[in-house]
Design an enzyme around this catalytic site. Structure first.
Site, PDB file in Angstrom:
ATOM      1  N   ASP A  32       0.860  -1.073   0.069  1.00 31.11           N
ATOM      2  CA  ASP A  32       0.146  -0.058  -0.066  1.00 31.11           C
ATOM      3  C   ASP A  32       0.981   1.250  -0.172  1.00 31.11           C
ATOM      4  O   ASP A  32       1.376   1.591   0.875  1.00 31.11           O
ATOM      5  CB  ASP A  32      -0.749   0.011   1.388  1.00 31.11           C
ATOM      6  CG  ASP A  32      -1.826   1.244   1.245  1.00 31.11           C
ATOM      7  OD1 ASP A  32      -2.793   1.263   0.766  1.00 31.11           O
ATOM      8  OD2 ASP A  32      -1.419   2.119   2.066  1.00 31.11           O
ATOM      9  N   TYR A  37       3.236   9.979  -0.578  1.00 27.39           N
ATOM     10  CA  TYR A  37       4.156   9.335   0.233  1.00 27.39           C
ATOM     11  C   TYR A  37       5.519   9.156  -0.436  1.00 27.39           C
ATOM     12  O   TYR A  37       6.504   9.074   0.225  1.00 27.39           O
ATOM     13  CB  TYR A  37       4.105   7.729   0.563  1.00 27.39           C
ATOM     14  CG  TYR A  37       2.740   7.053   0.952  1.00 27.39           C
ATOM     15  CD1 TYR A  37       1.809   8.236   1.824  1.00 27.39           C
ATOM     16  CD2 TYR A  37       2.236   6.111   1.221  1.00 27.39           C
ATOM     17  CE1 TYR A  37       0.560   7.630   2.368  1.00 27.39           C
ATOM     18  CE2 TYR A  37       1.058   5.432   1.833  1.00 27.39           C
ATOM     19  CZ  TYR A  37       0.091   6.603   2.563  1.00 27.39           C
ATOM     20  OH  TYR A  37      -0.978   6.238   2.926  1.00 27.39           O
ATOM     21  N   LYS A  62      -2.660   5.716  -4.301  1.00 28.19           N
ATOM     22  CA  LYS A  62      -3.806   6.837  -4.073  1.00 28.19           C
ATOM     23  C   LYS A  62      -3.661   8.095  -4.802  1.00 28.19           C
ATOM     24  O   LYS A  62      -2.570   8.426  -4.830  1.00 28.19           O
ATOM     25  CB  LYS A  62      -3.836   6.912  -2.546  1.00 28.19           C
ATOM     26  CG  LYS A  62      -3.890   5.633  -1.675  1.00 28.19           C
ATOM     27  CD  LYS A  62      -3.882   5.767  -0.194  1.00 28.19           C
ATOM     28  CE  LYS A  62      -3.737   4.655   0.592  1.00 28.19           C
ATOM     29  NZ  LYS A  62      -2.294   4.467   0.856  1.00 28.19           N
ATOM     30  N   HIS A  95      -7.731   9.464  -1.801  1.00 25.15           N
ATOM     31  CA  HIS A  95      -7.038   9.425  -0.572  1.00 25.15           C
ATOM     32  C   HIS A  95      -7.787  10.008   0.568  1.00 25.15           C
ATOM     33  O   HIS A  95      -7.927   9.454   1.542  1.00 25.15           O
ATOM     34  CB  HIS A  95      -5.594   9.985  -0.838  1.00 25.15           C
ATOM     35  CG  HIS A  95      -4.653   9.624   0.303  1.00 25.15           C
ATOM     36  ND1 HIS A  95      -3.441   9.542  -0.040  1.00 25.15           N
ATOM     37  CD2 HIS A  95      -4.671   9.292   1.483  1.00 25.15           C
ATOM     38  CE1 HIS A  95      -2.669   9.122   1.053  1.00 25.15           C
ATOM     39  NE2 HIS A  95      -3.365   9.053   1.855  1.00 25.15           N
TER      40      HIS A  95
HETATM   41  P1  NAD Z   1       0.659   1.212  12.004  1.00 24.90           P
HETATM   42  O1  NAD Z   1      -0.501   1.024  12.777  1.00 24.90           O
HETATM   43  O2  NAD Z   1       0.935   0.148  11.010  1.00 24.90           O
HETATM   44  O3  NAD Z   1       2.004   1.305  13.002  1.00 24.90           O
HETATM   45  C1  NAD Z   1       3.071   1.380  12.334  1.00 24.90           C
HETATM   46  C2  NAD Z   1       4.151   1.486  13.444  1.00 24.90           C
HETATM   47  O4  NAD Z   1       3.972   0.657  14.521  1.00 24.90           O
HETATM   48  C3  NAD Z   1       5.709   1.256  13.162  1.00 24.90           C
HETATM   49  O5  NAD Z   1       6.093   2.569  12.686  1.00 24.90           O
HETATM   50  C4  NAD Z   1       6.260   0.850  14.253  1.00 24.90           C
HETATM   51  O6  NAD Z   1       6.749   2.029  15.375  1.00 24.90           O
HETATM   52  C5  NAD Z   1       5.309   0.157  14.941  1.00 24.90           C
HETATM   53  N1  NAD Z   1       5.357  -1.120  14.823  1.00 24.90           N
HETATM   54  C6  NAD Z   1       4.950  -1.796  13.797  1.00 24.90           C
HETATM   55  N2  NAD Z   1       5.232  -3.385  13.778  1.00 24.90           N
HETATM   56  C7  NAD Z   1       5.188  -3.563  15.343  1.00 24.90           C
HETATM   57  C8  NAD Z   1       5.446  -4.541  15.991  1.00 24.90           C
HETATM   58  N3  NAD Z   1       5.602  -5.922  15.418  1.00 24.90           N
HETATM   59  N4  NAD Z   1       5.762  -4.632  17.232  1.00 24.90           N
HETATM   60  C9  NAD Z   1       5.584  -3.255  17.925  1.00 24.90           C
HETATM   61  N5  NAD Z   1       5.782  -2.141  16.954  1.00 24.90           N
HETATM   62  C10 NAD Z   1       5.558  -2.251  15.921  1.00 24.90           C
HETATM   63  O7  NAD Z   1       0.668   2.584  11.173  1.00 24.90           O
HETATM   64  P2  NAD Z   1       0.822   3.344  10.099  1.00 24.90           P
HETATM   65  O8  NAD Z   1       1.940   3.250   9.401  1.00 24.90           O
HETATM   66  O9  NAD Z   1       0.113   4.664  10.249  1.00 24.90           O
HETATM   67  O10 NAD Z   1      -0.509   2.709   9.250  1.00 24.90           O
HETATM   68  C11 NAD Z   1      -0.023   1.569   8.163  1.00 24.90           C
HETATM   69  C12 NAD Z   1      -0.235   1.764   6.887  1.00 24.90           C
HETATM   70  O11 NAD Z   1      -1.467   2.398   6.542  1.00 24.90           O
HETATM   71  C13 NAD Z   1       0.582   2.985   6.266  1.00 24.90           C
HETATM   72  O12 NAD Z   1       2.022   2.653   6.236  1.00 24.90           O
HETATM   73  C14 NAD Z   1       0.009   3.381   4.971  1.00 24.90           C
HETATM   74  O13 NAD Z   1       0.263   2.585   3.915  1.00 24.90           O
HETATM   75  C15 NAD Z   1      -1.275   3.029   5.423  1.00 24.90           C
HETATM   76  N6  NAD Z   1      -2.090   4.504   5.894  1.00 24.90           N
HETATM   77  C16 NAD Z   1      -2.985   5.204   5.164  1.00 24.90           C
HETATM   78  C17 NAD Z   1      -3.544   6.367   5.377  1.00 24.90           C
HETATM   79  C18 NAD Z   1      -4.739   7.020   4.646  1.00 24.90           C
HETATM   80  O14 NAD Z   1      -4.890   8.091   4.927  1.00 24.90           O
HETATM   81  N7  NAD Z   1      -5.231   6.219   3.772  1.00 24.90           N
HETATM   82  C19 NAD Z   1      -3.127   6.946   6.341  1.00 24.90           C
HETATM   83  C20 NAD Z   1      -2.157   6.519   7.482  1.00 24.90           C
HETATM   84  C21 NAD Z   1      -1.816   5.305   6.987  1.00 24.90           C
END
Ligand code: NAD
Length: 263
Positions: A32, A37, A62, A95
């Site tokens: 994704d 990004y 997106k 998005h």
């Molecule tokens: P997430 O909830 O996936 O959390 C990621 C963070 O959690 C990492 O940076 C790390 O600090 C921690 N983490 C990850 N794996 C872990 C583990 N096994 N143990 C402990 N800590 C851990 O947050 P995110 O990156 O905000 O969301 C995931 C994806 O969603 C993004 O990368 C993106 O692709 C998407 N996203 C989309 C939108 C949108 O507006 N459509 C907005 C935000 C994110």
């Protein structure tokens, strides 16, 4: 679409190439990304270098807010494909609804054209509130395949999930781990993790899967990238699910789509 994929928000382009390569090696097949990004090139490089057949991969990108509008959307899509180095994407998402701009219906009509041309295998939206989704389905002909929304145990999004079920839209959870901030230390989750000899992150991802959500956790740490996909060989019971449901506070980490009009 694979129910579990890999997200690359906030991963710089060169690092994205490395992280996506690690994810593909670990067995992820869905990635994704998004134009905003600024890592579509790195993502595309990792996909090309992986040697995995294109039809086994699921690539989502997106449309950014500033490119909304019919013609601007078509141009933005071409630019994303070019940066990804692909002939098609598996899923293209609007998005954010950007209510002040009032252009998501026009943008989505361009999406329908892209879909008809076969350059996106599926089209959908992200951050659409029920009011946006209802208007879109009233005014256009293709039901969005997906609505990608902020969703984690502290923001369980019952109303959106119910509407998605009614309309036949898949719920995709962004920030499925609550961005790792605080959520993974919540005692109830730590206790469930101990009980199953798993990590709190694995418990949260398993909760999403059992609810039927698509998840796209992010990490750039190889051990966590692997940990986050090892969630298909255990099951939460009804008591675990109830304990996690009790964590819902309706609390957003990200912006409220009703008022997020950033260009
Ligand atoms: P997430 O909830 O996936 O959390 C990621 C963070 O959690 C990492 O940076 C790390 O600090 C921690 N983490 C990850 N794996 C872990 C583990 N096994 N143990 C402990 N800590 C851990 O947050 P995110 O990156 O905000 O969301 C995931 C994806 O969603 C993004 O990368 C993106 O692709 C998407 N996203 C989309 C939108 C949108 O507006 N459509 C907005 C935000 C994110």
């Amino acid at each position: 679409m694979p129910q579990l994929g890999f997200g690359v928000w906030q991963v710089p382009d060169d690092e994205a190439a490395k992280a996506v390569a690690t994810a593909l090696e670990a067995g992820y097949r869905s990635i994704d990304t998004a134009a905003i990004y600024e890592n579509e090139r790195g993502t595309g490089k990792a996909v090309a270098a992986s040697g995995i057949a294109r039809e086994e991969l699921f690539v989502t990108t997106k449309l950014w807010n500033s490119e909304q509008g019919h013609d601007a959307t078509l141009r933005a899509f071409d630019a994303s494909l070019e940066r990804l180095g692909l002939d098609y994407v598996d899923l293209y998402l609007i998005h954010w609804p950007v209510p002040a701009k009032d252009a998501y219906v026009d943008s989505y009509r361009a999406f329908e054209k892209i879909l008809a041309d076969g350059r996106a295998k599926a089209i959908g939206v992200s951050n659409f509130l029920p009011e946006h989704l209802r208007r879109l389905t009233d005014e256009t002909s293709v039901v969005p395949a997906v609505n990608q929304i902020e969703l984690h145990p502290q923001l369980a999004q019952a109303e959106s999930r119910a509407l998605h079920a009614e309309l036949g839209v898949a719920t995709e959870a962004w920030s499925p781990l609550g961005q790792g901030r605080g959520l993974l230390d919540v005692p109830a989750l730590v206790a469930i993790a101990r009980k199953h000899e798993r990590t709190p992150a694995q418990v949260v991802l398993r909760w999403h899967l059992q609810l039927g959500n698509v998840v796209i956790p992010k990490s750039v740490t190889p051990s966590r990238i692997r940990e986050n996909i090892e969630v298909f060989d255990f099951e939460l019971d009804a008591e675990d699910i109830a304990a996690i449901a009790a964590l819902d506070e309706g609390r957003r980490l990200g912006p409220d789509p009703a008022h997020f009009n950033m260009a």
